[in-house]
Write a protein that holds these residues in place. Structure first.
Motif, PDB file in Angstrom:
ATOM      1  N   THR A 254      10.664   2.726  41.233  1.00  0.00           N
ATOM      2  CA  THR A 254       9.818   3.898  40.965  1.00  0.00           C
ATOM      3  C   THR A 254       8.576   3.856  41.829  1.00  0.00           C
ATOM      4  O   THR A 254       8.401   4.677  42.734  1.00  0.00           O
TER       5      THR A 254
ATOM      6  N   LEU B  85      -1.524   9.701  23.398  1.00  0.00           N
ATOM      7  CA  LEU B  85      -1.612   8.268  23.228  1.00  0.00           C
ATOM      8  C   LEU B  85      -2.121   7.895  21.842  1.00  0.00           C
ATOM      9  O   LEU B  85      -3.204   8.264  21.451  1.00  0.00           O
TER      10      LEU B  85
ATOM     11  N   LEU C  61       7.738  11.132  26.271  1.00  0.00           N
ATOM     12  CA  LEU C  61       6.271  11.149  26.310  1.00  0.00           C
ATOM     13  C   LEU C  61       5.744  11.381  27.724  1.00  0.00           C
ATOM     14  O   LEU C  61       4.658  11.894  27.908  1.00  0.00           O
TER      15      LEU C  61
ATOM     16  N   LEU D 233       0.590  -1.031  28.399  1.00  0.00           N
ATOM     17  CA  LEU D 233       1.324  -1.211  29.651  1.00  0.00           C
ATOM     18  C   LEU D 233       2.823  -1.344  29.407  1.00  0.00           C
ATOM     19  O   LEU D 233       3.253  -1.704  28.312  1.00  0.00           O
TER      20      LEU D 233
ATOM     21  N   ALA E 281       3.234  -4.447  33.816  1.00  0.00           N
ATOM     22  CA  ALA E 281       2.890  -3.893  35.121  1.00  0.00           C
ATOM     23  C   ALA E 281       2.668  -2.392  35.104  1.00  0.00           C
ATOM     24  O   ALA E 281       3.609  -1.623  34.914  1.00  0.00           O
ATOM     25  N   PRO E 282       1.430  -1.970  35.310  1.00  0.00           N
ATOM     26  CA  PRO E 282       1.170  -0.551  35.582  1.00  0.00           C
ATOM     27  C   PRO E 282       1.303  -0.347  37.088  1.00  0.00           C
ATOM     28  O   PRO E 282       1.557  -1.307  37.819  1.00  0.00           O
ATOM     29  N   SER E 283       1.137   0.880  37.554  1.00  0.00           N
ATOM     30  CA  SER E 283       1.212   1.106  38.991  1.00  0.00           C
ATOM     31  C   SER E 283       0.087   0.328  39.684  1.00  0.00           C
ATOM     32  O   SER E 283      -1.015   0.198  39.143  1.00  0.00           O
TER      33      SER E 283
ATOM     34  N   THR F 180       4.245  -0.854  18.612  1.00  0.00           N
ATOM     35  CA  THR F 180       5.400  -0.606  19.471  1.00  0.00           C
ATOM     36  C   THR F 180       5.149  -1.181  20.862  1.00  0.00           C
ATOM     37  O   THR F 180       4.011  -1.475  21.215  1.00  0.00           O
TER      38      THR F 180
ATOM     39  N   HIS G   1       8.179  -5.391  31.674  1.00  0.00           N
ATOM     40  CA  HIS G   1       9.395  -5.423  32.491  1.00  0.00           C
ATOM     41  C   HIS G   1      10.200  -6.681  32.187  1.00  0.00           C
ATOM     42  O   HIS G   1       9.643  -7.772  32.127  1.00  0.00           O
TER      43      HIS G   1
ATOM     44  N   SER H  50       8.465   5.959  35.906  1.00  0.00           N
ATOM     45  CA  SER H  50       9.632   6.105  35.020  1.00  0.00           C
ATOM     46  C   SER H  50       9.399   7.133  33.902  1.00  0.00           C
ATOM     47  O   SER H  50       8.265   7.405  33.514  1.00  0.00           O
TER      48      SER H  50
HETATM   49  O1  TXA Z   1       7.668   3.427  36.838  1.00  0.00           O
HETATM   50  C1  TXA Z   1       6.887   2.885  36.063  1.00  0.00           C
HETATM   51  O2  TXA Z   1       6.976   3.051  34.825  1.00  0.00           O
HETATM   52  C2  TXA Z   1       5.811   1.974  36.649  1.00  0.00           C
HETATM   53  C3  TXA Z   1       6.495   0.793  37.295  1.00  0.00           C
HETATM   54  C4  TXA Z   1       5.525  -0.216  37.857  1.00  0.00           C
HETATM   55  O3  TXA Z   1       7.377   0.189  36.371  1.00  0.00           O
HETATM   56  N1  TXA Z   1       4.871   1.558  35.639  1.00  0.00           N
HETATM   57  C5  TXA Z   1       3.976   2.424  35.058  1.00  0.00           C
HETATM   58  O4  TXA Z   1       3.187   1.824  34.095  1.00  0.00           O
HETATM   59  O5  TXA Z   1       3.877   3.586  35.337  1.00  0.00           O
HETATM   60  P1  TXA Z   1       1.882   2.497  33.479  1.00  0.00           P
HETATM   61  O6  TXA Z   1       1.183   1.372  32.741  1.00  0.00           O
HETATM   62  O7  TXA Z   1       1.072   3.190  34.517  1.00  0.00           O
HETATM   63  O8  TXA Z   1       2.399   3.547  32.454  1.00  0.00           O
HETATM   64  C6  TXA Z   1       2.649   3.218  31.134  1.00  0.00           C
HETATM   65  C7  TXA Z   1       2.917   4.470  30.340  1.00  0.00           C
HETATM   66  C8  TXA Z   1       1.647   5.166  29.959  1.00  0.00           C
HETATM   67  O9  TXA Z   1       1.846   6.552  30.005  1.00  0.00           O
HETATM   68  C9  TXA Z   1       1.431   4.683  28.543  1.00  0.00           C
HETATM   69  O10 TXA Z   1       0.666   5.568  27.795  1.00  0.00           O
HETATM   70  C10 TXA Z   1       2.846   4.574  28.037  1.00  0.00           C
HETATM   71  O11 TXA Z   1       3.584   4.121  29.136  1.00  0.00           O
HETATM   72  N2  TXA Z   1       2.983   3.576  26.965  1.00  0.00           N
HETATM   73  C11 TXA Z   1       2.964   2.230  27.084  1.00  0.00           C
HETATM   74  N3  TXA Z   1       3.107   1.643  25.890  1.00  0.00           N
HETATM   75  C12 TXA Z   1       3.234   2.622  24.989  1.00  0.00           C
HETATM   76  C13 TXA Z   1       3.428   2.653  23.573  1.00  0.00           C
HETATM   77  N4  TXA Z   1       3.527   1.536  22.861  1.00  0.00           N
HETATM   78  N5  TXA Z   1       3.512   3.859  22.972  1.00  0.00           N
HETATM   79  C14 TXA Z   1       3.417   4.994  23.703  1.00  0.00           C
HETATM   80  N6  TXA Z   1       3.238   5.043  25.035  1.00  0.00           N
HETATM   81  C15 TXA Z   1       3.157   3.874  25.671  1.00  0.00           C
END
Ligand code: TXA
Ligand code: MG
Length: 330
Positions: free
Chosen positions: A30, A228, A190, A59, A137-139, A113, A62, A177
């Motif tokens: 991604t 969120l 979401l 976050l 890992a976030p972006s 969760t 993975h 993703s």
């Molecule tokens: O493609 C991707 O998903 C990339 C690559 C690096 O894997 N990662 C990514 O991570 O975009 P990040 O941290 O930027 O996005 C995480 C998303 C956010 O929108 C966050 O709000 C949501 O996932 N999220 C994470 N944990 C959550 C939870 N327990 N409940 C609801 N939303 C959650």
């Protein structure tokens, strides 16, 4: 140069950095991710610090396969079906966190969760297997800038804030993703991504909605950020406290020496279960890594409320204060 072309040797090197608590730019299909050991609170705090995020968003965790996912989340029938069809791939599932699973509370922002996915990228999978721990890992970009799809983008955005960047070519998908919430009664998307709600509906055999669209005939998409959910202690939170009441718990920062109890006495004489210190050394990074775990402990301490000392509003302190303000309002 922190950018290294992926090979057996450099993947092993990256795995060692991660085990020791460092940050690695990791290729996925991604976007490139800024990876840290998801079991290590301090390593996870470094992610937020490096990105300069003004708030703690949960976050994505993975893992290399569905079997590994089962160590951290409760896999229900929908999750099993979606994993079978879409993993490895650009689908993140929100599932109930397994109790005692060891994932950092900061990584999931204190929620019940977890967001989890298996990336469809050879280098990412080999890295996950080599280090043997789940990776948060976030972006891999500074907060507010574009998601990186090449190692050079990661370097341009994060410079020396990342210990190593594993180069694994350009990200094929180029878009984050799809985030699918399977923890509630009905499946909900979401965050839209390459895999659509229609694709998921077909596999699950039930209707899947987009949570970010208004229901009552409105066309305008809601901001996904607004959806969120946040962890909030059950008991009230009082911020910028300069003293603590006898029936309150204290969440301190730095020296507690001069912290008094209302009406007389010192905070250090409160029952042990009602005092926590985010960082005795006034280290904001350490404070961030302790925040959610300590809030939870004090929430369960039997106190009427939590009094929180003030923290400097700089660097990662901004994210801590953002979280505390939300906890105090809720
Ligand atoms: O493609 C991707 O998903 C990339 C690559 C690096 O894997 N990662 C990514 O991570 O975009 P990040 O941290 O930027 O996005 C995480 C998303 C956010 O929108 C966050 O709000 C949501 O996932 N999220 C994470 N944990 C959550 C939870 N327990 N409940 C609801 N939303 C959650
Ligand atoms: Mg991002």
């Amino acid at each position: 140069m922190v950018i290294k072309s992926a090979s057996k040797k450099t993947i092993q090197e990256a795995a060692s950095i991660l085990i020791e608590g460092g940050l690695v730019g990791m290729p996925t299909e991604t976007v490139y991710g800024l990876a840290a050991n998801a079991l290590d609170d301090k390593a996870v705090a470094s992610i937020f610090e490096a990105k300069g995020r003004p708030a703690f968003n949960p976050l994505i965790i993975h893992v290399p396969d569905l079997e590994a996912a089962q160590n951290y989340v409760e896999i229900n029938d929908h999750a099993k079906a979606a994993a079978k069809r879409f993993w490895p791939g650009p689908l993140t599932m929100i599932l109930p966190r397994k109790s005692g699973c060891g994932i950092s509370e900061l990584a999931s922002a204190g929620l019940e969760t977890l967001a989890i996915r298996v990336p469809n990228h050879k280098v990412a999978i080999e890295l996950l297997k080599s280090c043997g721990v789940p990776l948060a890992a976030p972006s891999a970009n500074k907060s507010g800038s574009l998601s990186p799809t090449s190692p050079v983008h990661v370097h341009a955005s994060l410079k020396d804030k990342v210990d190593m960047i594993l180069a694994g070519g350009a990200s094929e998908v180029g878009l984050e993703s799809t985030v699918l919430d399977l923890s509630g009664e009905a499946p909900l998307v979401l965050r839209p991504g390459g895999i659509s709600a229609e694709d998921i509906s077909e596999v699950l055999g039930v209707n899947v909605d987009y949570a970010y669209l208004h229901k009552e005939g409105e066309q305008k998409p809601k901001s996904p950020g607004m959806l969120l959910k946040h962890y909030a202690p059950r008991i009230p939170v009082r911020i910028n406290a300069v003293d603590v009441a006898e029936d309150e718990a204290l969440l301190g920062f730095g020296s507690l020496k001069f912290m008094g109890v209302k009406g007389g006495g010192f905070a250090k004489d409160l029952p042990e279960e009602r005092i926590r210190n985010l960082s005795e050394e006034s280290d904001l990074h350490e404070a961030a890594s302790n925040l959610f775990a300590m809030l939870k402990e004090l929430d369960d301490s039997g106190a009427r409320a939590i009094a929180v000392m003030s923290l400097p509003d700089v660097g990662i302190g901004k994210a801590i204060n953002d979280r505390l303000r939300r906890a105090a309002e809720g």
